[in-house]
Design a protein around this motif. Structure first.
Motif, short mmCIF file in Angstrom:
data_model
loop_
_atom_site.label_atom_id
_atom_site.label_comp_id
_atom_site.label_asym_id
_atom_site.label_seq_id
_atom_site.Cartn_x
_atom_site.Cartn_y
_atom_site.Cartn_z
N SER A 153 -81.54 -9.84 58.58
CA SER A 153 -81.51 -9.25 59.91
C SER A 153 -82.82 -9.52 60.62
O SER A 153 -83.78 -9.99 60.04
CB SER A 153 -81.27 -7.73 59.80
N ALA A 177 -64.98 -3.01 65.90
CA ALA A 177 -65.76 -3.13 64.67
C ALA A 177 -65.38 -4.42 63.92
O ALA A 177 -66.26 -5.09 63.36
CB ALA A 177 -65.52 -1.91 63.78
N LEU A 232 -67.14 -7.37 65.45
CA LEU A 232 -68.56 -7.46 65.09
C LEU A 232 -68.73 -8.04 63.69
O LEU A 232 -69.63 -8.84 63.43
CB LEU A 232 -69.21 -6.08 65.19
N GLU A 290 -70.71 -11.50 62.68
CA GLU A 290 -71.73 -11.61 61.63
C GLU A 290 -71.39 -12.72 60.65
O GLU A 290 -72.27 -13.46 60.20
CB GLU A 290 -71.85 -10.26 60.90
N LEU A 333 -75.98 -7.63 62.00
CA LEU A 333 -76.56 -6.97 63.17
C LEU A 333 -77.66 -6.02 62.71
O LEU A 333 -77.42 -5.17 61.83
CB LEU A 333 -75.48 -6.18 63.93
N LEU A 362 -78.83 -3.14 63.02
CA LEU A 362 -78.57 -1.81 63.56
C LEU A 362 -78.35 -0.82 62.43
O LEU A 362 -77.77 -1.17 61.39
CB LEU A 362 -77.32 -1.82 64.45
N THR A 363 -78.79 0.42 62.65
CA THR A 363 -78.42 1.49 61.72
C THR A 363 -76.93 1.76 61.88
O THR A 363 -76.29 1.32 62.86
CB THR A 363 -79.20 2.77 62.01
N GLU A 364 -76.36 2.50 60.95
CA GLU A 364 -74.94 2.81 61.03
C GLU A 364 -74.62 3.58 62.30
O GLU A 364 -73.61 3.32 62.97
CB GLU A 364 -74.51 3.62 59.79
N ARG A 397 -74.76 1.23 65.25
CA ARG A 397 -73.58 0.36 65.28
C ARG A 397 -72.41 1.08 65.93
O ARG A 397 -71.67 0.50 66.72
CB ARG A 397 -73.24 -0.06 63.85
N LEU A 430 -72.96 1.11 69.67
CA LEU A 430 -72.63 -0.18 70.28
C LEU A 430 -71.12 -0.32 70.46
O LEU A 430 -70.66 -0.81 71.49
CB LEU A 430 -73.18 -1.32 69.43
N ALA A 461 -73.76 -7.58 71.21
CA ALA A 461 -74.27 -8.02 69.91
C ALA A 461 -75.28 -9.15 70.08
O ALA A 461 -76.34 -9.16 69.42
CB ALA A 461 -73.10 -8.48 69.04
N THR A 480 -84.89 -2.97 62.31
CA THR A 480 -83.56 -2.38 62.38
C THR A 480 -83.56 -1.33 63.48
O THR A 480 -84.36 -0.39 63.43
CB THR A 480 -83.14 -1.75 61.04
#
Length: 447
Positions: free
Chosen positions: A16, A183, A186, A190, A197, A199-201, A204, A207, A222, A234
């Protein structure tokens, strides 16, 4: 319109914090263009085993279609796939940039192809932007098979397209992508880029919500995240919002979104659900709706759905309008919220609304009937001589301040229009009216 793939497994041990290399500058949504209906996400009611699109491709025969749905739900992609699956030449125009001369050129080219045995699928993006004369130009080429029309629109076809065109086309409803479909997109992005991505959960999930059901928007967001995150960084939810700001809600104050939300607000108030009412109110405020439009609708709810079950409701709704006028935004919006909650919690009655409609109908049907002379003023000797005001009894001088006289025109007699409910303040009004009716009958010797 966005091109949407189905889900795929993410790459093993992705790194990441480093932006993936774009393929010759192509947007991620274009790189993820589906190659079959099975790869389109979020429209399983159309693309599943028994879906309308699946059946059309299986039969290798298309009729004209109108694809109706929000942005980023795959309308353009589906049109391309339909052309590929039925061996039709795919021609695409946009109603924003095209006029009648452009249409003539497209139709003439389609006729030439047809003469060589090649049929044409004409995809018209934003077809609702055409005026009535332009839409009428499609009718003859649809009827004689010169083109198979596939139109895409974000607006309700019933309002925006003429009946003649709609009678020659089938309307397919495309749904906004649910969080699960976003989801999956995304995850597919990836896998394609080889990057997770950053991102934290929680971020995410934010987003996904920011995408607002739009697959293309999700992939654009994204890409922005990948471009903005530093090496090894992150992003949490707050950082994500700072970077991408927020996407404006899908809401056009002159179009269907406006009417859908005000309808939802009105019906949740009528249905006595203050939480849902507050949610839809805030949806409208967040989208930039005219605050005074909302205030006027709240006043309408007070008189139409609450009425005399709680006479204070109209006072509260009007006060909210005045408070917003006085305070302005954003403080005045709290007054609108207070009014919406009050109205939702108030006892409901449409008895006044129903009585008003019945009285209006009676007034129109009965014509210009004169009131009984008893209750007419007599400012001249002639009027007194012919009986104006004769026998009138002043209610304040009567027992119980009630004379029980008949005030209706003789031609129609006494009518009952207002029937109070057994809710809220109207229970007291019902008791009062029943008592007066009993007195009226007693004083006429009917009891």
């Amino acid at each position: 319109m966005s091109d949407l793939f189905a889900s795929a497994e993410p790459p093993a041990a992705p790194e990441s914090g480093q932006a993936p290399v774009a393929e010759a500058g192509r947007p991620l949504a274009d790189r993820l263009r589906p190659q079959s209906l099975a790869e389109v996400v979020g429209q399983e009611h159309l693309t599943g085993e028994g879906g309308a699109l699946t059946r059309l491709l299986r039969g290798k025969s298309l009729g004209s279609l109108i694809c109706w749905g929000p942005p980023g739900t795959g309308k353009t992609t589906v049109a391309r796939l339909l052309a590929q699956g039925t061996d039709l030449h795919f021609e695409q125009i946009s109603a924003i940039f095209s006029g009648v001369p452009d249409l003539r050129k497209v139709f003439e080219a389609a006729r030439k192809r047809r003469a060589t045995g090649q049929a044409t699928l004409l995809f018209v993006d934003e077809i609702h932007r055409f005026n009535r004369a332009q839409l009428d130009a499609f009718l003859p080429v649809m009827e004689d098979g010169t083109v198979t029309l596939v139109g895409a629109t974000t607006e309700n076809p019933s309002f925006e397209l003429n009946a003649a065109l709609l009678s020659r086309a089938r309307v397919l409803l495309f749904r906004a992508l649910d969080p699960g479909a976003i989801a999956r997109l995304l995850v597919r992005a990836e896998a394609l880029t080889g990057q997770a991505l950053p991102l934290t959960e929680e971020a995410r999930g934010v987003l996904v919500r920011m995408a607002d059901g739009d697959g293309r928007a999700a992939l654009t967001l994204a890409e922005e995240v990948w471009r903005s995150a530093g090496p090894g960084e992150t992003l949490d939810a707050e950082a994500l919002q700072d970077i991408v700001q927020r996407r404006a809600p899908i809401y056009d104050k002159a179009q269907e979104g406006h009417y859908n939300l005000i309808s939802a607000l009105h019906k949740t108030v009528r249905g006595s659900d203050p939480d849902a009412a507050l949610y839809y109110l805030c949806r409208m405020l967040d989208a930039g709706e005219d605050r005074l439009f909302i205030a006027r609708r709240l006043v309408r709810m007070a008189v139409e759905d609450i009425g005399l079950a709680d006479p204070q409701a109209l006072v509260v709704a009007n006060a909210a309008k005045d408070a917003f006028d006085f305070l302005g935004s954003p403080e005045g919006e709290l007054a609108l919220a207070q009014a919406a909650i009050y109205l939702a919690c108030a006892p409901k009655s449409n008895a006044v609304y129903t009585a008003y409609k019945a009285a209006t109908r009676l007034a129109k049907e009965a014509g210009s009937l004169p009131p009984p002379r008893t209750i007419l003023n007599a400012p001249t000797k002639l009027m007194k001589r012919i009986g104006y005001g004769e026998g009138y009894r002043y209610d304040h001088d009567e027992p119980d301040a009630f004379s029980g006289q008949d005030y209706w025109p003789d031609a129609i007699g006494r009518q009952h229009l207002y029937a109070p409910t057994e809710r809220g303040y109207e229970t007291r009004l019902a008791e009062r009216l029943a008592r007066w009716e009993a007195l009226r009958k007693a004083r006429r010797g009917e009891g």
